[in-house]
Enzyme design. Structure first.
Site, mmCIF file in Angstrom:
data_model
loop_
_atom_site.group_PDB
_atom_site.id
_atom_site.type_symbol
_atom_site.label_atom_id
_atom_site.label_comp_id
_atom_site.label_asym_id
_atom_site.label_seq_id
_atom_site.Cartn_x
_atom_site.Cartn_y
_atom_site.Cartn_z
ATOM 1 N N LYS A 53 0.825 -1.215 0.000
ATOM 2 C CA LYS A 53 0.000 0.000 0.000
ATOM 3 C C LYS A 53 0.856 1.260 0.000
ATOM 4 C CE LYS A 53 -3.940 -2.275 2.151
ATOM 5 N NZ LYS A 53 -4.634 -2.638 3.388
ATOM 6 N N GLN A 97 -4.412 -1.047 9.620
ATOM 7 C CA GLN A 97 -4.452 -2.395 9.049
ATOM 8 C C GLN A 97 -5.104 -3.371 10.038
ATOM 9 O OE1 GLN A 97 -3.471 -3.214 5.868
ATOM 10 N NE2 GLN A 97 -4.236 -5.268 6.258
ATOM 11 N N ASP A 120 -10.750 3.934 4.420
ATOM 12 C CA ASP A 120 -11.291 2.579 4.314
ATOM 13 C C ASP A 120 -12.816 2.599 4.192
ATOM 14 O OD1 ASP A 120 -9.557 0.445 4.100
ATOM 15 O OD2 ASP A 120 -9.001 0.473 6.218
#
Ligand code: NAD
Length: 295
Positions: A53, A97, A120
């Site tokens: 990422k 994460q 997200d």
């Protein structure tokens, strides 16, 4: 044989487009999108994901920061760290994460990210906006990355109007994939069924689908005989299984060799939805930066 949907190529094109728009934002408003990726503990797969990422973000011109914290950090200390990032004007997007260690209150941590920086798309304000909008606009709203990637692949495969009136079956009702994808496909005028572990006659339900999405986490659950001839199959599953040679490999939730003989188009694993998820994270970071700079 089905057309194989090339998620890697689609993701590369999307990342290149984001890169161009990042440069335009920098030139026009002197704003470089910033992304903070927080990882707690040393889960090997998670480490690999966050490295990808941040590397991809840098390649798209996004200023990426990787914040690695020890597994022993408690909820309070993690919340404090997230609060700092949330208050930092150079950070437009924050991603924590998952999964977090069991000792940490995951819900509280996710709520600590303000909805404007929630790249997200998990914050209740963003979830609510997604479900209440008649036409959710991913340029104005932070939508979860994996469902957004699925929608992108479906539009690319079926055309802009090709989703209208289609029978879509999503297997899996998670907050990360199944539920937000249902909202996106409803808004795209599909007739949506969300199936799950308690669904009766799952094979029959799947056989109705013009668009069949599997997001379960069970290798090869969806058999070739569950696929309607000509259907578009999107396999979100990522499962590591032991190979015959003693090594391991990644497979999806769809029995690919069977399904590709029946489907009209199908995503492979790897190389399908996975790369799109990362590309959509870049897109969301750009969206967050634009919205925060009044764009
Ligand atoms: P989850 O465990 O949160 O949800 C799984 C869902 O599957 C549940 O709703 C459950 O009801 C349903 N389910 C379980 N067993 C079932 C069965 N036998 N029949 C029908 N439904 C069943 O999982 P998740 O986070 O949504 O992830 C699903 C899969 O997608 C996993 O393999 C995960 O690794 C993968 N994933 C991939 C990406 C990507 O970028 N490609 C992103 C997120 C998740």
């Amino acid at each position: 044989m089905a057309m194989i949907i090339d998620g890697k190529a689609a993701a590369q094109a999307l990342r290149a487009e984001v890169g161009r728009e990042v440069e335009a934002l920098l030139a026009e408003q002197d704003v470089r999108p910033g992304l903070a990726v927080v990882i707690v503990g040393d889960h090997p797969a998670s480490r690999a994901y966050v490295r990808t990422k941040t590397r991809m973000a840098e390649a798209a011109g996004i200023a990426a920061r990787l914040i690695e914290l020890p597994a022993e950090i408690g909820t309070a200390a993690l919340l404090e760290r997230i609060g700092e990032l949330d208050g930092d004007p150079d950070v437009h997007g924050i991603l924590v994460q998952l999964p977090l260690p069991d000792t940490i209150d995951e819900a509280q941590v996710l709520l600590a990210i303000s909805s404007a920086k929630d790249v997200d798309g998990f914050h209740p304000a963003n979830v609510g906006a997604l479900f209440s909008a008649t036409r959710p606009d991913p340029d104005r709203l932070l939508v979860p990355c994996t469902p957004l990637g699925c929608l992108h692949l479906l539009r690319q495969t079926l055309g802009a109007d090709g989703l209208k009136g289609q029978e879509a079956v999503i297997v899996g009702r998670s907050n990360i994939v199944g539920k937000p994808l249902a909202a996106l496909l409803l808004a795209a005028d599909c007739t949506v069924t969300v199936a799950h572990s308690r669904t009766r006659d799952l094979a029959d339900v799947c056989r109705r689908a013009d668009i069949l999405v599997a997001a379960v986490g069970r290798p090869g659950l969806v058999r070739g005989g569950w696929v309607k001839p000509g259907a578009t199959v999107i396999d979100v599953g990522i499962n590591r299984i032991e190979g015959e040679d003693g090594g391991s490999r990644l497979v999806g939730d769809v029995a690919f060799a069977e399904a590709e003989k029946v489907a009209g188009a199908i995503t492979p694993v790897p190389g399908g939805v996975g790369p799109m998820t990362v590309a959509c994270l870049m897109r969301n970071t750009l969206t967050a930066a634009r919205l925060q700079s009044g764009g």
